[in-house]
Design an enzyme around this catalytic site. Structure first.
Site, PDB file in Angstrom:
ATOM      1  N   HIS A 176       0.798  -1.216   0.000  1.00  0.00           N
ATOM      2  CA  HIS A 176       0.000   0.000   0.000  1.00  0.00           C
ATOM      3  C   HIS A 176       0.825   1.257   0.000  1.00  0.00           C
ATOM      4  CE1 HIS A 176      -3.733  -2.136   0.350  1.00  0.00           C
ATOM      5  NE2 HIS A 176      -3.154  -2.922   1.247  1.00  0.00           N
ATOM      6  N   ARG A 177       2.144   1.077  -0.170  1.00  0.00           N
ATOM      7  CA  ARG A 177       2.975   2.276  -0.123  1.00  0.00           C
ATOM      8  C   ARG A 177       2.654   3.207  -1.289  1.00  0.00           C
ATOM      9  NH1 ARG A 177       8.996   1.108   1.312  1.00  0.00           N
ATOM     10  NH2 ARG A 177       8.205   0.501   3.342  1.00  0.00           N
ATOM     11  N   GLY A 178       2.248   2.627  -2.416  1.00  0.00           N
ATOM     12  CA  GLY A 178       1.896   3.443  -3.574  1.00  0.00           C
ATOM     13  C   GLY A 178       0.762   4.405  -3.270  1.00  0.00           C
TER      14      GLY A 178
END
Lengths: 411, 618
Positions: free
Chosen positions: A344-346
Site C-alpha cells: 500500500h505504499r503506492g
C-alpha cells in the site's frame, strides 16, 4: 552542471546551527556535549601541507565552503524541483530519487535546496536535532531522571538540516562512534554523533546513490525503516531518533539501485537533457555569471529565493487543512490496483504527495488533477519490471490514469 | 625529463593542455592514445607551462581509499597519542594538477571519489571518526590506452577536454620524438621556448577576462551539441569556455570561427553519440525523436513547451544568418572519425595466443577499506586495528579493569578490531555473444534482449555484470562493455541492425579480449553465453582488412578452434544456446560448445527466462 565553486567564507547553515549550540541547555550527560564545546578541547592536528590550515575539530560544523547555486536560478527540470519542494512541505512523503542524464544539474539542485528550507524548533544545542518531546523522552530515559520540565528548556530555531553523505564515508561516521578526543583529554567515554544524527528531521543527500557501498546501504535501510539509530560500542549504548528525508541522485547507466533501497524512496524524478537551445544558452550564461561573481549572482536571486521560501512555509502551514474526498481515494486505489502495485505504499505516497501538491498551489481540497500531476512521480519505480516490456513506466501510468479518470467522469 | 616545447606531434593534445593552462575551470584534459605515443611524457611536461610551484600530483593506480580521500596518519598518531589527520591525494592536488596514467585501469571506487571531488571542489572526509572538509579543486589530466578498456562516462563528462583518439602516429613525428629523447636539442633553446610559452599563457590568462562571446555564437555551439546528441549541460559550458580560452591565447577580444571549431573538436565531438543530421533534416527534426527511446513520455509532456522551441527563439534563429551553423556542421563533418558511433575505441589488437595458462588471479578483489567486525569473520586489517587502538592506550593503561592483564606494549580490545573489506568482484561477468546474422537474427535478438535484461535484474544482488557483443557482417562489435546497467543494454539492443555473414571467430576474439580486460579489473569468473547456430562463415582477417581474401572453410574452422582452445585454457566458461530449427541444424553449435569446453543447450524459440536459467544453472 559545473561545480567549480569559489571558496568563500560564507558560513553554512550547519555552522550557524553549531554556533547557536554553544551553551548546553539543561544539565547534560557527558555523551551529549555539544560539538562546539568539544571543538575547543579537541586535539586533532592537521599534518601534511594542508592548503588551508584547519583548526582542529569536528564536524557537523564546517561543512561546505562554497556558495551553492541558487535554487530559483536553475533552468527547467521542474519535475525534480517539484519533488524536492513537496518533500519539504511533507517530509513523510519519503524522499526523492533523482535519476537521469549526466550533467543535468541533479546535485546542483539538491545542494541548492538548503537555501529555501524553512526553520524548525529544537532544544538549544541538541546535536540530534530532536523535537522538544523527543528530547525530554530521550534524556529521561538515559539518566533515569524524572521531571525534565519542557518549559525550562531553551528552544532555538534552526533551518532544516541538509547533510551530504559522501560515498567514501565509513560506518562509524555515519552512525556515530566514541569520541576519541574526549576520551583522551578527559578520560570520558563520550558518544560522537554521526551523520545520521545530524540529518535527523532534515535531508540526507547521497550523490551517486547507485554506487553506494552495500554495507552502508544496509545501515540506511535499517535506520530508514525504524527511524532510529542504535549504536552499541566500547561500552556505550546509544539510541537516538534518525528520521530524515532521503534524497539520492545518480545516472542509471552507472549501475542499478538495489531494489530494497529503490522501494524506500517516496518519489522518483527523472531527468533528461534539455533540448531547447534558448534554455541551454540561458543555462550556460547563468553558470558563467555565477562563476564570475557568486555574491552578486546570489543577490540577484535573493528576492525570488525568499519568495519561494515563504511559499513553501505557507504551504506547510496550510497542509493540515487540506482535505480529500473519499472518491478521490477510491480512484487512487483503483489506479494502483490496475497497475498491479504490491503493498500500500503506492496509495499512501500518492495521497500524501497530492495533499502537499494541493497545499503548494494554495488549495485546500485534493482533486484528481493534483493526483494526475504527481502519479508518475509516485509510481514509476513501483511498477513490476518485465524485461520484455517495451512500453515504459510513464506511458503505462498515464494510460491507466486515463482509464480511471474516464471511469470517474462516467460515474 | 622532456620539456613541453620539445615534444613533437600530438599538436591537438598540446593545444588542449594550453587551453587548460589558460582556464583551469575547463576541469582537465583526457588524452586517449596508443602505447608509446608519448602521451604520458606530454602530460608530465604539462607542469612546465604552469606557474612555478603549482602542485602536480601523480595518482598511483593501486591507491587505497584512505590515501585518496585522507584519513588518520598512523605514524604521527602513534607518536603523539592524538589523532593526526593526513590529507589525501585529492586534496594534495588542490590548486594544481592531478595526473592519472592509464585512467581506464583505475578502480571504479577510486573513479567515483574523483568524480565526487571534481563536482564538489572539495573532499568530504567522513571516516574513522574524522569529519573534515578538505579543499580539492584540481585539474585532472588523464591518459590512457583505449585497448585497455574505456574510462567511465561519468568521469569523462566532468572533464572539459577529451582529445580525439589518434591511433596512427605519424612516423616522422615519432622519429623526432626519439631524437629529442637522445638529446639533440640545445638546452638553451628549450629554456627560451618554455619561457616564451609561459609568457603567452600568462598573457592569455589576463586576456581571458576581456574576451566576449556573442549570443549567436553560443547558440551555434549549443545547437552543435544538440545535433551531436551530447548529453547534459556540462559540455555546453565547457565548449564556451574552451572557445573563450582559445581566443584569449590568440590575444583577441572576440571569439572567432577558429576558436569555435577548436572547441567543438575538443569538447563536443568526443562526446558525440550520433551523427549530425544534415541541414533540412536537422531543422524539421521533431524534438520527440531526440530523447533515447526509453525516456518517460510523461517527462516529455511536462517538458513539452520547453522542447518545442518557443516562437521567439525560432524567429531569432531564422533571422540570423545560418552561416555559423553551416560552418559548424562543416567543421564536424571534416573532423568526425568514421567510427564515431562505435563508442568503444578498443580492441583492434592482433591476436596473440601465447598468454594462455597464466595463473588466475585468485585474490578476492582488491583491499579497499577496513571496517569494524568480528575477529573471525574475515581477515584482520592490522594497521587500521592499531590506528583505532592507539589513542586509547593511555586511558586503558589507567583503567582498573585492565589491571589484571599482562603488560603488553599495546592493549587491544575487541572493539578495535577492523576487518579487511575487499572490493567485491566475486560476481560473474556474463559476456553475451549474439549472432545477428541471417534470417533468425530478429528472433534471437529479442531473446537475447530479454535474457540480458532479466540477468541484469538480478545483477545487483549477485554482483554480476553483463557485456554484450553482436556479430554480423564482417566483424563482431562490443555493443555494451561490462556493465550493470539495464538501461544501456536495452538501448543498445533496440538499435541493433541484423543480417549478413557470421563472423564467429571475430566474436570469439572480441569476447576473449573483453574477458581479459575484465580480469585486469579483478573480475575472475567469466562466462560466455553464445546465442548462435554456430555456423561461422567469415574469417578473422576480414574483420580488420577489407581487402582480405575470403577465408576458406577450413581456415575459418581452424580459427574458431584455436581461439576456443585459448579461451578454454584461460578458464572462461561457456554455454552455447542454439536457436536454430532442428531440421536445419547440422550440429555446428554442439561442436562449438565442445571446442569451448562448455555446455550446449538446444532451445529453439527459447524464452528469455530459459536462457537465464541455463546461464545461472551452469
Amino acid at each position: 552542471m559545473l561545480q567549480g565553486l569559489k571558496v568563500t567564507t560564507k558560513r553554512s547553515i550547519m555552522t550557524q546551527t553549531e554556533q547557536a549550540g554553544k551553551k548546553p541547555a539543561a544539565k547534560k550527560p557527558v555523551a551529549k556535549k555539544t560539538v562546539a564545546a568539544k571543538a575547543k578541547a579537541a586535539p586533532t592536528v592537521t599534518a601534511a601541507p594542508a592548503p588551508a590550515p584547519k583548526p582542529a575539530g569536528k564536524p557537523a560544523g564546517k561543512k561546505k565552503s562554497g556558495l551553492a547555486f541558487p535554487f530559483t536560478a536553475i533552468v527547467g527540470q521542474e519535475e525534480m524541483k517539484l519533488s524536492l519542494i513537496l518533500n519539504i512541505i511533507d517530509p513523510r512523503i519519503g524522499g526523492v530519487l533523482v535519476m537521469g542524464h549526466r550533467g543535468t544539474g541533479k546535485s546542483t539542485t539538491v545542494r541548492a535546496l538548503a537555501e529555501v528550507l524553512p526553520l524548525i524548533d529544537r532544544v538549544q544545542g541538541d546535536t540530534y536535532n530532536r523535537t522538544v518531546e523527543e528530547f525530554v523522552e530521550g534524556e529521561e530515559l538515559k539518566k533515569g531522571q524524572k521531571a525534565l520540565d519542557p518549559a525550562s528548556l531553551k528552544i532555538e530555531k534552526i533551518p532544516v538540516p541538509v547533510v551530504d553523505l559522501p560515498l567514501g564515508a565509513t560506518e562509524d561516521r555515519v552512525c556515530g562512534t566514541i569520541d576519541i578526543e574526549q576520551a583522551l583529554t578527559s578520560g570520558v567515554k563520550a558518544f560522537e554523533p554521526g551523520l545520521l544524527a545530524q540529518a535527523n528531521r532534515g535531508f540526507l543527500y547521497i550523490d551517486e546513490v547507485n554506487l553506494l557501498d552495500d554495507h552502508l546501504v544496509d545501515v540506511l535501510l535499517d535506520v530508514a525503516a525504524s527511524g532510529k539509530n542504535v549504536v552499541e560500542r566500547e561500552g556505550i549504548s546509544i539510541r537516538h531518533p534518525a528520521r530524515f528525508v532521503l534524497v539520492g541522485s545518480g545516472n542509471p547507466e552507472e549501475g542499478e539501485l538495489r531494489p530494497q533501497l529503490l522501494d524506500r524512496f517516496g518519489l522518483h524524478a527523472r531527468i533528461i537533457t534539455i533540448l531547447d537551445v534558448a534554455k541551454r544558452v540561458d543555462i550556460v550564461k547563468r553558470r558563467r555569471e555565477f562563476d564570475e561573481d557568486p555574491d552578486a549572482f546570489m543577490k540577484k536571486y535573493n528576492r525570488e529565493q525568499l519568495k519561494l521560501q515563504k511559499k513553501i512555509q505557507t504551504a506547510k502551514d496550510l497542509l493540515p487543512q487540506v482535505t480529500m474526498d473519499d472518491t478521490v481515494l477510491t480512484d487512487i486505489a483503483r489506479l494502483c490496483m490496475n497497475l498491479g502495485i504490491d503493498g500500500h505504499r503506492g496509495e499512501l505516497t500518492i495521497t500524501r504527495t497530492a495533499h502537499a501538491h494541493a497545499a503548494f498551489l494554495g488549495q485546500t481540497v485534493v482533486t484528481m488533477k493534483h493526483v494526475k500531476d504527481i502519479a508518475g512521480l509516485c509510481l514509476r519505480h513501483r511498477l513490476r519490471k518485465d524485461p520484455l516490456e517495451t512500453l515504459d513506466a510513464g506511458e503505462k501510468i498515464d494510460r491507466e490514469l486515463a482509464k480511471v479518470l474516464g471511469e470517474a467522469e462516467a460515474v | 625529463m622532456i620539456a613541453f616545447t620539445d615534444i613533437v606531434g600530438m599538436d591537438l593534445a598540446k593545444q588542449a593542455l594550453m587551453l587548460l593552462a589558460v582556464d583551469s575551470e575547463l576541469g582537465g584534459v583526457v588524452i586517449p592514445s596508443a602505447v608509446g605515443s608519448g602521451k604520458s611524457t606530454l602530460a608530465r611536461a604539462f607542469a612546465d607551462i604552469l606557474p612555478e610551484g603549482t602542485p602536480f600530483v601523480e595518482l598511483p593506480l593501486n591507491v587505497t581509499e584512505d590515501r585518496l580521500i585522507g584519513g588518520v596518519d598512523l605514524e604521527a598518531t602513534l607518536a603523539s597519542g592524538v589523532r593526526v589527520v593526513q590529507h589525501g591525494v585529492l586534496s594534495k592536488a588542490h590548486g594544481g594538477v592531478l595526473y592519472v596514467d592509464s585512467l581506464s585501469l583505475l578502480d571504479s571506487s577510486a573513479v567515483s571519489h574523483i568524480m565526487d571531488a571534481i563536482s564538489r571542489g572539495e573532499v568530504l572526509v567522513e571516516r574513522e571518526g574524522l569529519s573534515e572538509v578538505h579543499p580539492a579543486k584540481f585539474m585532472l589530466v588523464g591518459t590512457y590506452d583505449p585497448t585497455d578498456g574505456e574510462v567511465r562516462m561519468g568521469l569523462l563528462d566532468r572533464i572539459g577536454i577529451i582529445v580525439p583518439f589518434t591511433a596512427n602516429n605519424d612516423y616522422r613525428a615519432r622519429k623526432k620524438i626519439v631524437s629529442t629523447v637522445l638529446g639533440e636539442r640545445d638546452p638553451e633553446d628549450t629554456r627560451d621556448e618554455l619561457k616564451m610559452l609561459s609568457g603567452i599563457i600568462q598573457a592569455a590568462k589576463e586576456q581571458l577576462h576581456h574576451v566576449s562571446i556573442t549570443k549567436e555564437q553560443m547558440q551555434a555551439l549549443v545547437q552543435t551539441a544538440l545535433s551531436l546528441g551530447v548529453e547534459g549541460n556540462r559540455a555546453d559550458i565547457f565548449t564556451v569556455r574552451a572557445a573563450l580560452a582559445s581566443a584569449a591565447l590568440a590575444q583577441r577580444t572576440d571569439v572567432e570561427e577558429e576558436d569555435m571549431k577548436l572547441a567543438i573538436k575538443l569538447v563536443l565531438i568526443p562526446r558525440a553519440t550520433r551523427m549530425p543530421e544534415r541541414e533540412q533534416e536537422a531543422e524539421d527534426l521533431p524534438p520527440q525523436e531526440e530523447p533515447p527511446p526509453d525516456e518517460e513520455p510523461e517527462a516529455e509532456d511536462e517538458e513539452a513547451p520547453a522542447d518545442t522551441p518557443d516562437a521567439d527563439a525560432e524567429e531569432e534563429q531564422e533571422e540570423k544568418p545560418d552561416m555559423l551553423e553551416e560552418l559548424m556542421m562543416d567543421a564536424i563533418e571534416t573532423e568526425l572519425p568514421d567510427n564515431i558511433l562505435n563508442i568503444s575505441l578498443a580492441s583492434k589488437k592482433k591476436a596473440k595466443s601465447g598468454s594462455r595458462g597464466e595463473a588466475l588471479n585468485n585474490k578476492r578483489g582488491r583491499f579497499v577499506r577496513a571496517q569494524p567486525g568480528e575477529m573471525r569473520s574475515g581477515k584482520v586489517a592490522l594497521i587500521p586495528t592499531l590506528i583505532s587502538a592507539a589513542p586509547w592506550q593511555e586511558t586503558r593503561k589507567n583503567d582498573k579493569k585492565m589491571a589484571g592483564r599482562p603488560k603488553t606494549a599495546l592493549i587491544i580490545t575487541k572493539d578495535d578490531v577492523k576487518i579487511k573489506r575487499f572490493r567485491d568482484k566475486s560476481g560473474t561477468l556474463f559476456i553475451f555473444m549474439v549472432d545477428a546474422s541471417g534470417s533468425m537474427a530478429l528472433n534471437r535478438m529479442r531473446q537475447a534482449k530479454g535474457a540480458v535484461a532479466s540477468l541484469l535484474q538480478n545483477a545487483y544482488v549477485h554482483r554480476d555484470q553483463v557485456a554484450l557483443i553482436s556479430f554480423r557482417g564482417k566483424q563482431a562489435q562490443v555493443l555494451l562493455p561490462p556493465s550493470q546497467s539495464v538501461d544501456r543494454a536495452k538501448r543498445e539492443l533496440d538499435v541493433l541492425p541484423t543480417g549478413g555473414g557470421t563472423p564467429l571467430a571475430s566474436a570469439l576474439f572480441l569476447g576473449w579480449e573483453t574477458a581479459k580486460q575484465a580480469r585486469t579489473k579483478g573480475i575472475t569468473q567469466i562466462m560466455f553465453v553464445m546465442i548462435t547456430d554456430g555456423r561461422g562463415n567469415m574469417g578473422l582477417q576480414a574483420a580488420y582488412d577489407p581487402n582480405a581474401e575470403k577465408a576458406s572453410k577450413e581456415q575459418i574452422e581452424q580459427e574458431v578452434e584455436s581461439l576456443s582452445l585459448s579461451i578454454q585454457a584461460d578458464g572462461i566458461a561457456a554455454i552455447v544456446i542454439d536457436t536454430q530449427m532442428n531440421y536445419l541444424s547440422r550440429g555446428e553449435a554442439p561442436k562449438l560448445a565442445q571446442k569451448l569446453g562448455g555446455r550446449y543447450f538446444y532451445l529453439p524459440n527459447a524464452k528469455a527466462d530459459q536462457i537465464v536459467e541455463a546461464a545461472l544453472s551452469f
